[in-house]
Design a protein around this motif. Sequence first.
Motif, PDB file in Angstrom:
ATOM      1  N   GLN A  72       0.681  -1.380   0.328  1.00  0.00           N
ATOM      2  CA  GLN A  72       0.424  -0.071  -0.215  1.00  0.00           C
ATOM      3  C   GLN A  72       0.450   1.410  -0.778  1.00  0.00           C
ATOM      4  O   GLN A  72       0.550   2.680  -0.802  1.00  0.00           O
ATOM      5  CB  GLN A  72      -1.093  -0.137   1.154  1.00  0.00           C
ATOM      6  CG  GLN A  72      -1.948   1.247   1.237  1.00  0.00           C
ATOM      7  CD  GLN A  72      -2.216   1.422   2.449  1.00  0.00           C
ATOM      8  OE1 GLN A  72      -2.988   0.235   3.285  1.00  0.00           O
ATOM      9  NE2 GLN A  72      -3.232   2.459   3.175  1.00  0.00           N
ATOM     10  N   THR A  75       3.041   1.651  -3.282  1.00  0.00           N
ATOM     11  CA  THR A  75       1.883   2.013  -4.594  1.00  0.00           C
ATOM     12  C   THR A  75       1.768   3.456  -4.278  1.00  0.00           C
ATOM     13  O   THR A  75       1.836   4.121  -5.532  1.00  0.00           O
ATOM     14  CB  THR A  75       0.477   1.163  -4.181  1.00  0.00           C
ATOM     15  OG1 THR A  75       1.371  -0.485  -4.479  1.00  0.00           O
ATOM     16  CG2 THR A  75      -0.296   1.431  -5.152  1.00  0.00           C
ATOM     17  N   ARG A  79       2.802   6.660  -7.227  1.00  0.00           N
ATOM     18  CA  ARG A  79       1.928   7.003  -7.531  1.00  0.00           C
ATOM     19  C   ARG A  79       2.266   8.855  -6.880  1.00  0.00           C
ATOM     20  O   ARG A  79       2.248   9.726  -8.079  1.00  0.00           O
ATOM     21  CB  ARG A  79       0.310   7.136  -6.581  1.00  0.00           C
ATOM     22  CG  ARG A  79      -0.861   7.957  -7.096  1.00  0.00           C
ATOM     23  CD  ARG A  79      -1.871   7.336  -7.016  1.00  0.00           C
ATOM     24  NE  ARG A  79      -2.439   6.785  -5.356  1.00  0.00           N
ATOM     25  CZ  ARG A  79      -2.775   7.882  -4.926  1.00  0.00           C
ATOM     26  NH1 ARG A  79      -3.615   9.440  -4.901  1.00  0.00           N
ATOM     27  NH2 ARG A  79      -3.372   8.131  -3.157  1.00  0.00           N
ATOM     28  N   TYR A 180      -1.621   4.200 -12.716  1.00  0.00           N
ATOM     29  CA  TYR A 180      -0.996   4.054 -10.928  1.00  0.00           C
ATOM     30  C   TYR A 180      -2.101   2.941 -10.759  1.00  0.00           C
ATOM     31  O   TYR A 180      -1.343   1.854 -10.138  1.00  0.00           O
ATOM     32  CB  TYR A 180      -1.916   4.871 -10.178  1.00  0.00           C
ATOM     33  CG  TYR A 180      -1.888   6.465 -10.596  1.00  0.00           C
ATOM     34  CD1 TYR A 180      -0.570   6.597 -10.948  1.00  0.00           C
ATOM     35  CD2 TYR A 180      -2.569   7.279 -11.931  1.00  0.00           C
ATOM     36  CE1 TYR A 180      -0.410   8.405 -11.478  1.00  0.00           C
ATOM     37  CE2 TYR A 180      -2.695   8.466 -11.674  1.00  0.00           C
ATOM     38  CZ  TYR A 180      -1.206   9.290 -12.133  1.00  0.00           C
ATOM     39  OH  TYR A 180      -1.382  10.443 -11.770  1.00  0.00           O
ATOM     40  N   GLU A 184       0.501  -0.157  -9.355  1.00  0.00           N
ATOM     41  CA  GLU A 184      -0.073  -1.178  -8.644  1.00  0.00           C
ATOM     42  C   GLU A 184      -0.089  -2.740  -9.054  1.00  0.00           C
ATOM     43  O   GLU A 184       0.539  -3.428  -7.642  1.00  0.00           O
ATOM     44  CB  GLU A 184      -1.801  -0.994  -7.684  1.00  0.00           C
ATOM     45  CG  GLU A 184      -2.161  -1.386  -7.035  1.00  0.00           C
ATOM     46  CD  GLU A 184      -3.338  -1.006  -6.225  1.00  0.00           C
ATOM     47  OE1 GLU A 184      -3.914  -1.623  -5.012  1.00  0.00           O
ATOM     48  OE2 GLU A 184      -3.423   0.304  -6.439  1.00  0.00           O
ATOM     49  N   SER A 187       3.456  -3.799  -9.237  1.00  0.00           N
ATOM     50  CA  SER A 187       3.791  -4.320  -6.811  1.00  0.00           C
ATOM     51  C   SER A 187       3.254  -5.765  -6.509  1.00  0.00           C
ATOM     52  O   SER A 187       4.280  -5.650  -5.803  1.00  0.00           O
ATOM     53  CB  SER A 187       3.245  -2.947  -5.953  1.00  0.00           C
ATOM     54  OG  SER A 187       4.315  -1.748  -6.515  1.00  0.00           O
TER      55      SER A 187
END
Length: 434
Positions: A72, A75, A79, A180, A184, A187
């Motif tokens: 989280q 990410t 961003r 984005y 994510e 990731s």
Amino acid sequence: MNIKRSIRIAIENRKKDGVPVVENVPIRLQVFFGGKRIDFTTGYRIDAAKWDSAKQRVKNNVTNKQKQSALQINTDIARYEAYINEIFQDFEGKGTEPTPEQVKEAFAEKLNPTPQKKQKSQATRGKAKKSDLFVVFDEFVKECGVQNDWTESTYEKFAAVKNHLTAFKKGLTFEFFDQYGLNEYVSYLRDTRGMRNSTIGKQMGFLKWFLKWSFKKGHTKNNAYDMFKPKLKSTPKKVIYLTWEELEQLRDYEIPPTKQYLERVRDVFLFLCFTGLRYSDVFNLRRSDVKENHIEITTVKTADSLIIELNNHSRAILDKYKDVAFEHYKVLPVITNQKMNDYLKELAELAGIDEPVRETYYKGNERIDVVSPKYALLGTHAGRRTFICNALSLDISPQVVMKWTGHSDYKAMKPYIDIADKVKANAMDKFNKL
């Protein structure tokens, strides 16, 4: 206009009573340009022991005091970096350099759009065609599978893609996959699924294929995938093959009486090593495919029609089983690929094929080196690689080898040519020892 800039993510360098603070430390984002520095807060904190200063990211598979995961936090950091670059690109397009205040205002707007922009964005999304992503995915697999005549293994690959997407996020939509969302997902594949960069690259290739097809079909207006090119460090895949000396070592090994089941495995593998065939083609080889001095096949994987001349080694193996009746008029005693791979490793270990082999791969920016004995890396496809490498080392031209193997792209042969050149260079060095 190009505005030179750099972005740095770091934890605060704090001290309390002269002692560095190492727990629950704020993570800051700093932007440097034109001799100026701007500091932003990310809103996250982390223990110093859980921060990787080289990667400027939270270490994988950890959480902070607020139970926020590395995935989280990282990410959002990615961003924020993307926001900063977008802001500077906007000013570059206008031909002006922003002030620190303008960058801060633009960044705040990115994080919390004004009500007017929110309404405009929501209206735009409302007009977009809504399609259930997974329903469309099934349509994609069905249509492309028929059009491209997918093999069973290709269907399995896309079933795995769907499983990853399903596990990644509930209620997944096409709109989610902007730059984005794509970051994510990368990731997630790295941190949660534990994939290597090379595997992530393949997974993203499959996903982009699907998204491109969906865009062309009008299921989505989001084509962010087209410009998404994540930097994934990788190394060329190691070519695992047997040298001529190892091949003779395997062939001459006396199999113990209690392990006679390995004899047929060895024969089939040697046939691969002396013909360059894939496992699937040997599995399907019929007596009608064998002629006096060659074999004629249509390959399973690529549907190429090949004529492969027999040599003394491959002919001897065929002669050994010419009077044995196998099911479906098969030529050789080929078992399942999985069992054969297991038995092949066992055989090679017994035969002493144990040269240490180092494989290098990356997870994110982390380089990982693994050293294994060669027998542990052997599989049926090593037979085809062994044929190619040894054929080139014997100075058989790449063009001839490609006719035997069905390779149409010279680029695909380059790794083998490089190996053959090294083998010949090492052979020449033996003169220096005389």
